[in-house]
Design a protein around this motif. Structure first.
Motif, short mmCIF file in Angstrom:
data_model
loop_
_atom_site.label_atom_id
_atom_site.label_comp_id
_atom_site.label_asym_id
_atom_site.label_seq_id
_atom_site.Cartn_x
_atom_site.Cartn_y
_atom_site.Cartn_z
N VAL A 114 0.83 -1.20 0.00
CA VAL A 114 0.00 0.00 0.00
C VAL A 114 0.87 1.26 0.00
O VAL A 114 0.58 2.23 -0.71
CB VAL A 114 -0.97 -0.01 1.20
CG1 VAL A 114 -1.60 1.37 1.42
CG2 VAL A 114 -2.06 -1.05 0.98
N CYS A 115 1.95 1.25 0.77
CA CYS A 115 2.88 2.39 0.79
C CYS A 115 3.52 2.59 -0.58
O CYS A 115 3.66 3.72 -1.05
CB CYS A 115 3.94 2.19 1.86
SG CYS A 115 3.32 2.24 3.54
N VAL A 116 3.92 1.50 -1.21
CA VAL A 116 4.53 1.57 -2.54
C VAL A 116 3.54 2.15 -3.55
O VAL A 116 3.90 3.02 -4.36
CB VAL A 116 5.00 0.16 -2.97
CG1 VAL A 116 5.27 0.09 -4.47
CG2 VAL A 116 6.25 -0.24 -2.19
N ILE A 117 2.28 1.69 -3.49
CA ILE A 117 1.27 2.21 -4.42
C ILE A 117 0.93 3.66 -4.11
O ILE A 117 0.75 4.48 -5.02
CB ILE A 117 0.01 1.32 -4.38
CG1 ILE A 117 0.34 -0.07 -4.94
CG2 ILE A 117 -1.13 1.95 -5.16
CD1 ILE A 117 -0.77 -1.08 -4.77
N GLY A 118 0.87 4.01 -2.82
CA GLY A 118 0.64 5.40 -2.44
C GLY A 118 1.73 6.31 -2.95
O GLY A 118 1.47 7.42 -3.44
N ALA A 119 2.96 5.85 -2.88
CA ALA A 119 4.10 6.62 -3.40
C ALA A 119 3.98 6.79 -4.91
O ALA A 119 4.23 7.88 -5.45
CB ALA A 119 5.41 5.92 -3.04
N ALA A 120 3.61 5.72 -5.61
CA ALA A 120 3.45 5.78 -7.06
C ALA A 120 2.35 6.78 -7.44
O ALA A 120 2.53 7.59 -8.36
CB ALA A 120 3.13 4.39 -7.61
N GLY A 121 1.22 6.71 -6.73
CA GLY A 121 0.13 7.64 -7.02
C GLY A 121 0.54 9.09 -6.82
O GLY A 121 0.21 9.96 -7.64
N ALA A 122 1.25 9.37 -5.74
CA ALA A 122 1.70 10.73 -5.47
C ALA A 122 2.67 11.20 -6.55
O ALA A 122 2.58 12.34 -7.03
CB ALA A 122 2.36 10.80 -4.09
N GLN A 123 3.57 10.34 -6.96
CA GLN A 123 4.54 10.70 -7.99
C GLN A 123 3.86 10.99 -9.33
O GLN A 123 4.18 11.97 -9.99
CB GLN A 123 5.58 9.58 -8.15
CG GLN A 123 6.64 9.84 -9.19
CD GLN A 123 7.58 10.97 -8.81
OE1 GLN A 123 7.48 11.56 -7.74
NE2 GLN A 123 8.52 11.27 -9.69
N LEU A 124 2.92 10.15 -9.70
CA LEU A 124 2.21 10.37 -10.97
C LEU A 124 1.39 11.66 -10.93
O LEU A 124 1.33 12.40 -11.92
CB LEU A 124 1.30 9.18 -11.28
CG LEU A 124 2.01 7.86 -11.60
CD1 LEU A 124 0.99 6.76 -11.85
CD2 LEU A 124 2.95 8.01 -12.80
N LEU A 125 0.78 11.94 -9.78
CA LEU A 125 -0.01 13.17 -9.64
C LEU A 125 0.88 14.39 -9.77
O LEU A 125 0.55 15.35 -10.49
CB LEU A 125 -0.72 13.17 -8.30
CG LEU A 125 -1.54 14.43 -7.97
CD1 LEU A 125 -2.66 14.62 -8.98
CD2 LEU A 125 -2.10 14.36 -6.55
N VAL A 126 2.03 14.38 -9.10
CA VAL A 126 2.94 15.52 -9.17
C VAL A 126 3.48 15.70 -10.58
O VAL A 126 3.54 16.83 -11.10
CB VAL A 126 4.09 15.35 -8.15
CG1 VAL A 126 5.19 16.37 -8.38
CG2 VAL A 126 3.55 15.49 -6.73
N LEU A 127 3.85 14.62 -11.23
CA LEU A 127 4.36 14.72 -12.61
C LEU A 127 3.29 15.30 -13.53
O LEU A 127 3.59 16.07 -14.44
CB LEU A 127 4.82 13.35 -13.12
CG LEU A 127 6.10 12.80 -12.51
CD1 LEU A 127 6.39 11.40 -13.04
CD2 LEU A 127 7.29 13.72 -12.80
N ARG A 128 2.05 14.93 -13.30
CA ARG A 128 0.96 15.46 -14.12
C ARG A 128 0.76 16.95 -13.87
O ARG A 128 0.50 17.72 -14.81
CB ARG A 128 -0.33 14.69 -13.83
CG ARG A 128 -1.51 15.13 -14.70
CD ARG A 128 -2.72 14.24 -14.44
NE ARG A 128 -3.84 14.62 -15.28
CZ ARG A 128 -4.03 14.23 -16.53
NH1 ARG A 128 -3.14 13.43 -17.11
NH2 ARG A 128 -5.09 14.61 -17.22
N LEU A 129 0.88 17.38 -12.62
CA LEU A 129 0.65 18.78 -12.28
C LEU A 129 1.76 19.69 -12.76
O LEU A 129 1.51 20.79 -13.24
CB LEU A 129 0.47 18.92 -10.76
CG LEU A 129 -0.81 18.32 -10.17
CD1 LEU A 129 -0.80 18.42 -8.66
CD2 LEU A 129 -2.05 18.99 -10.74
N VAL A 130 3.00 19.25 -12.60
CA VAL A 130 4.13 20.12 -12.94
C VAL A 130 4.55 19.97 -14.39
O VAL A 130 5.26 20.83 -14.93
CB VAL A 130 5.34 19.87 -12.01
CG1 VAL A 130 4.96 20.12 -10.57
CG2 VAL A 130 5.89 18.47 -12.19
#
Length: 198
Positions: A93-109
Motif C-alpha cells: 500500500v505504501c509503494v502504491i501510495g508513493a506511485a500515485g503521489a509521484q504520478l499526480l505531481v508529474l501530471r501537475l508540474v
C-alpha cells in the motif's frame, strides 16, 4: 533494531537485490518495462503493474544500499508487530501510495517523462509506522550525530522531504513519492484502527 531479519523483509531484500543484479545484465530494458512511467508517455508507456514493479528497481548501488539498509533496520520490528501478511499488505500500500503521489505531481508540474524507480516509498511508509509504534525509541543518527526520539526523526524527515519537493532542490529525487508512501501507510493504519474499534 534489525538484528534478527524476518521472513517478509528477507524476501523483499532478496527480490530487490536480485532485480538489481538483473538490471546490471539487462540494462535499461528492464526499467523501460517495469519502471513507473507517467500515463501520458507513448513509448515506453505506463502499465498497471508498474505501480508495484518500480519499487524493485533501483537507480544505482547507493540507491539500493540505503533503501535496503533502512528496510533491514526498521522492517523487522514492524513485521513482528503487524505479522507477515499485514506487513506485506502495508508495504505494498505504501509503494502504491508513493506511485500515485509521484504520478499526480508529474501530471501537475508537467516535467519531461522519466521513469521512477526505487523502494523509497515503501521505506518511508515503514519509517512512519516505526515512529507511530515506537515514538520514544531513541535513534542515533550519523548526521546530525545526536540521539533523538523516533517520532521527532520521522517528523523532521517528512518535513525535509516536503521542503525539498516544494523548493525543487535535489530534483532528481522523487520527494513527493516518499511523502506519498507515508500518506498511504497512515491511511491504512487509520483504516485498521477503525476496524478494531468496530
Amino acid at each position: 533494531m534489525g538484528q534478527v531479519i524476518t521472513p517478509t523483509v528477507r524476501n523483499i531484500l532478496v527480490a530487490c537485490i536480485g532485480v538489481y543484479l538483473l538490471q546490471m545484465v539487462v540494462g535499461d530494458r528492464l526499467v523501460d518495462t517495469f519502471g513507473l512511467w507517467p500515463p501520458n508517455t507513448f513509448t515506453p508507456h505506463f502499465q498497471p503493474w508498474q505501480l508495484v514493479s518500480y519499487a524493485f528497481l533501483h537507480g544505482g548501488y547507493a540507491h539500493l544500499f540505503f533503501n535496503m539498509f533502512a528496510l533491514y533496520m526498521f522492517g523487522p520490528e514492524i513485521e513482528r508487530l503487524l505479522g507477515a501478511r499485514r506487513f506485506f499488505t502495508y508495504y505494498v500500500v505504501c509503494v502504491i501510495g508513493a506511485a500515485g503521489a509521484q504520478l499526480l505531481v508529474l501530471r501537475l508540474v508537467g516535467n519531461p517523462p522519466v521513469p521512477t524507480v526505487g523502494a523509497s516509498g515503501g521505506i518511508f511508509g515503514l519509517l512512519l509506522a516505526f515512529g507511530l509504534a515506537f515514538p520514544k525509541r531513541r535513534l542515533m543518527l550519523i548526521f546530525p550525530p545526536i540521539p533523538m526520539p523516533a517520532w521527532l526523526f520521522v517528523t523532521l524527515y517528512g518535513l525535509l522531504e516536503l521542503y525539498l519537493g516544494v523548493s525543487g532542490h535535489d530534483s532528481g529525487v522523487a520527494h513527493f513519492a516518499h511523502l506519498g508512501g507515508m500518506v498511504g501507510g497512515f491511511v491504512l493504519i487509520l483504516y485498521w484502527r477503525a476496524q478494531q474499534r468496530r
